[in-house]
Design an enzyme around this catalytic site. Structure first.
Site, PDB file in Angstrom:
ATOM      1  N   GLU A   1       4.518  11.822  21.645  1.00 30.02           N
ATOM      2  CA  GLU A   1       4.276  11.284  20.300  1.00 30.02           C
ATOM      3  C   GLU A   1       5.524  10.635  19.715  1.00 30.02           C
ATOM      4  O   GLU A   1       5.428   9.775  18.852  1.00 30.02           O
ATOM      5  CB  GLU A   1       3.798  12.405  19.367  1.00 30.02           C
ATOM      6  CG  GLU A   1       2.302  12.368  19.104  1.00 30.02           C
ATOM      7  CD  GLU A   1       1.843  13.376  18.060  1.00 30.02           C
ATOM      8  OE1 GLU A   1       2.395  14.493  18.007  1.00 30.02           O
ATOM      9  OE2 GLU A   1       0.921  13.044  17.313  1.00 30.02           O
TER      10      GLU A   1
ATOM     11  N   HIS B   1       0.624  21.812  45.786  1.00 28.99           N
ATOM     12  CA  HIS B   1      -0.462  21.565  46.743  1.00 28.99           C
ATOM     13  C   HIS B   1      -1.422  20.498  46.238  1.00 28.99           C
ATOM     14  O   HIS B   1      -2.542  20.381  46.710  1.00 28.99           O
ATOM     15  CB  HIS B   1      -1.188  22.879  47.035  1.00 28.99           C
ATOM     16  CG  HIS B   1      -0.267  23.882  47.669  1.00 28.99           C
ATOM     17  ND1 HIS B   1      -0.276  24.168  49.009  1.00 28.99           N
ATOM     18  CD2 HIS B   1       0.746  24.602  47.130  1.00 28.99           C
ATOM     19  CE1 HIS B   1       0.681  25.047  49.272  1.00 28.99           C
ATOM     20  NE2 HIS B   1       1.317  25.318  48.153  1.00 28.99           N
TER      21      HIS B   1
ATOM     22  N   LYS C   1      -7.296   9.311  13.838  1.00 33.47           N
ATOM     23  CA  LYS C   1      -7.764  10.197  12.766  1.00 33.47           C
ATOM     24  C   LYS C   1      -8.577   9.387  11.749  1.00 33.47           C
ATOM     25  O   LYS C   1      -9.669   9.785  11.340  1.00 33.47           O
ATOM     26  CB  LYS C   1      -6.576  10.842  12.032  1.00 33.47           C
ATOM     27  CG  LYS C   1      -5.884  11.983  12.764  1.00 33.47           C
ATOM     28  CD  LYS C   1      -4.805  12.625  11.877  1.00 33.47           C
ATOM     29  CE  LYS C   1      -4.016  13.694  12.584  1.00 33.47           C
ATOM     30  NZ  LYS C   1      -2.953  14.305  11.768  1.00 33.47           N
TER      31      LYS C   1
HETATM   32  O1  PA5 Z   1       3.573  15.872  15.395  1.00 29.74           O
HETATM   33  C1  PA5 Z   1       2.724  15.564  14.572  1.00 29.74           C
HETATM   34  O2  PA5 Z   1       3.006  15.133  13.448  1.00 29.74           O
HETATM   35  C2  PA5 Z   1       1.258  15.732  14.891  1.00 29.74           C
HETATM   36  O3  PA5 Z   1       1.051  16.165  16.194  1.00 29.74           O
HETATM   37  C3  PA5 Z   1       0.629  16.740  13.932  1.00 29.74           C
HETATM   38  O4  PA5 Z   1       1.273  17.984  14.066  1.00 29.74           O
HETATM   39  C4  PA5 Z   1      -0.869  16.903  14.210  1.00 29.74           C
HETATM   40  O5  PA5 Z   1      -1.502  15.659  14.144  1.00 29.74           O
HETATM   41  C5  PA5 Z   1      -1.496  17.850  13.178  1.00 29.74           C
HETATM   42  O6  PA5 Z   1      -1.287  17.367  11.875  1.00 29.74           O
HETATM   43  P1  PA5 Z   1      -1.461  18.297  10.626  1.00 29.74           P
HETATM   44  O7  PA5 Z   1      -0.497  19.422  10.720  1.00 29.74           O
HETATM   45  O8  PA5 Z   1      -1.178  17.417   9.448  1.00 29.74           O
HETATM   46  O9  PA5 Z   1      -2.884  18.797  10.619  1.00 29.74           O
END
Ligand code: PA5
Length: 434
Positions: free
Chosen positions: A275, A296, A418
């Site tokens: 990310e 494997h 989202k």
């Molecule tokens: O690293 C990030 O920002 C994302 O992976 C969020 O943690 C994930 O989308 C969950 O978001 P939230 O905590 O707002 O529900």
């Protein structure tokens, strides 16, 4: 401290130049509005930390299960540490995970496991609006209402969210849930050392003081100037090696370990790097492997497939052995047999840890003939070592992203899905295609 060993032909002077560029990025990273995690191991909210311990006692006294609801950064960090230490920690309260999928099968599995036992819920969402955890929270809230009635149900809900905004924040205030904060300058995937990770970890029996102490050792090595220590050097080197390899068209990194309990730690790393780096058509694709199982399957590809992959292997100087076992040193050995029918006589009395070490050494030698291999050696499998490794990867990730000139702290791609999902589900205000 994490000891980095490189099995590759990268030239030492080229690496030194890149390492110094990596180090020069630290002030820029530190001053970023989203770099709250940088000083967190030292500068955390001490009052909230104590409240986490108080709530832990309550949860452990009244709940057989704590259902932790969250996804991405609000899920993977605590699961990573809990799974890694699963053979060492003890708690009356078992952690269950929900809100990281929308699968009816997975929900039913959790309902079946809880049965008529006592449970509490820790709902974790920084934005307070992500669909998966929001839906899961509503479902488990109803279960709490059915079992305990509204008042007791509310006292069994622990909400970890933004300090000021979001639906979860507003609901928490309205219903007087016990509330914990995801600090504004700490993004989801950098938040395991906040209440996001610390409450589930403490309830699971993890020593959160030790975890923070491990992270603090890494932080101490990079907060003071001039930065000069072997601890900091390993972080800069890891980011630099990745960058050099990327420039040589190695576009996939496989993080592997010979301890299957590290599987979720690898998934946390995958999310952190995926990310943070994967944007603007850039990034190293983060993949994971669990050995010897995957030797494997993926092992064949690593050894002879397209050489665009490099491998990072997490090892332990001291073999991780489960505590609380009756065996000498906790080790399991290959038993002696009267007849050597299976031809394993040469391994009799040898510990599994010894054999696993040889598998590790053999893999590194074999794979490094074909692809670059980085070894990250931890002293042991403990809270302290994992705390260090969390900080190590967080800083290395931020540096890696900066070296590729992408923002380590946003995730526009995730937001896009989202929002598109909101549109498909006809959430008010989301009529247009993303
Ligand atoms: O690293 C990030 O920002 C994302 O992976 C969020 O943690 C994930 O989308 C969950 O978001 P939230 O905590 O707002 O529900």
């Amino acid at each position: 401290m994490i000891n980095l060993k490189l099995h590759s032909d990268i030239d030492a002077s080229a690496l030194a130049v890149q390492t110094s560029s990596a180090e020069n990025l630290v002030p820029e990273i530190r001053s970023d509005a989203m770099a709250g995690w940088f000083t967190l191991p030292e500068d955390y909210d001490k009052k909230e930390f104590e409240r986490i311990k108080t709530c832990t006692k309550k949860i452990q006294s009244d709940s057989d299960y704590l259902v932790c609801i969250g996804i991405g950064g609000s899920y993977l960090g605590h699961r990573a540490v809990i799974d890694a230490l699963s053979s060492q920690i003890k708690s009356r309260t078992k952690i269950l995970y929900s809100g990281n999928n929308i699968s009816t099968i997975e929900f039913q599995k959790i309902f079946d496991e809880i049965g008529d036992k006592d449970f509490s819920v820790n709902v974790i969402s920084k934005s307070g609006t992500t669909t998966e955890p929001a839906v899961a929270f509503r479902i488990f809230k109803e279960k709490l209402f059915e079992k305990y009635g509204e008042n007791e149900a509310f006292s069994r809900i622990y909400a970890t969210t933004d300090a000021e905004t979001g639906a979860l924040h507003d609901e928490s205030l309205y219903n007087h849930y016990e509330r914990f904060v995801v600090p504004d300058p700490v993004g989801g995937r950098y938040s395991v050392l906040t209440a996001v990770g610390l409450l589930p970890l403490a309830v699971a029996g993890v020593d959160i003081d030790e975890l923070m102490a491990g992270a603090r050792e890494e932080e101490a090595a990079v907060v003071t100037e001039p930065i000069s220590s072997t601890i900091a050097d390993s972080i800069f080197k890891y980011a630099s090696i990745r960058h050099i390899l990327r420039s040589r068209n190695y576009d996939t990194e496989v993080l592997a370990s010979f301890e299957p309990c590290m599987e979720y730690f690898e998934k946390w790393w995958q999310q952190l790097f995926g990310e943070s780096e994967g944007k603007e058509d850039k990034g190293i694709f983060p993949a994971t492997a669990v050995y010897t199982t995957d030797l494997h399957s993926l092992g064949q590809y690593m050894q002879q497939g397209r050489p665009n992959i490099f491998e990072t292997i997490i090892t332990f100087e001291n073999n991780p052995t489960p505590k609380n076992t009756n065996r000498v040193n906790g080790e399991i050995v290959v038993p002696k047999m009267d007849k050597d029918l299976d031809g394993l006589g040469y391994l009799e009395d040898k510990e599994l840890g010894f054999i696993n070490d040889k598998a590790e050494a053999a893999t590194m030698t074999a794979h490094s003939e074909h692809i670059p291999v980085i070894e990250l050696e931890l002293p042991d499998l403990s809270e302290r070592s994992l705390g260090s490794l969390i900080y190590f990867f967080e800083l290395a990730c931020a540096i890696s992203a900066k070296l590729q000139q992408v923002n380590p702290f946003d995730q526009p791609g995730v937001e896009a899905y989202k929002n598109e999902m909101f549109r498909l589900l006809k959430k008010p205000g989301y009529s247009k295609s993303a």
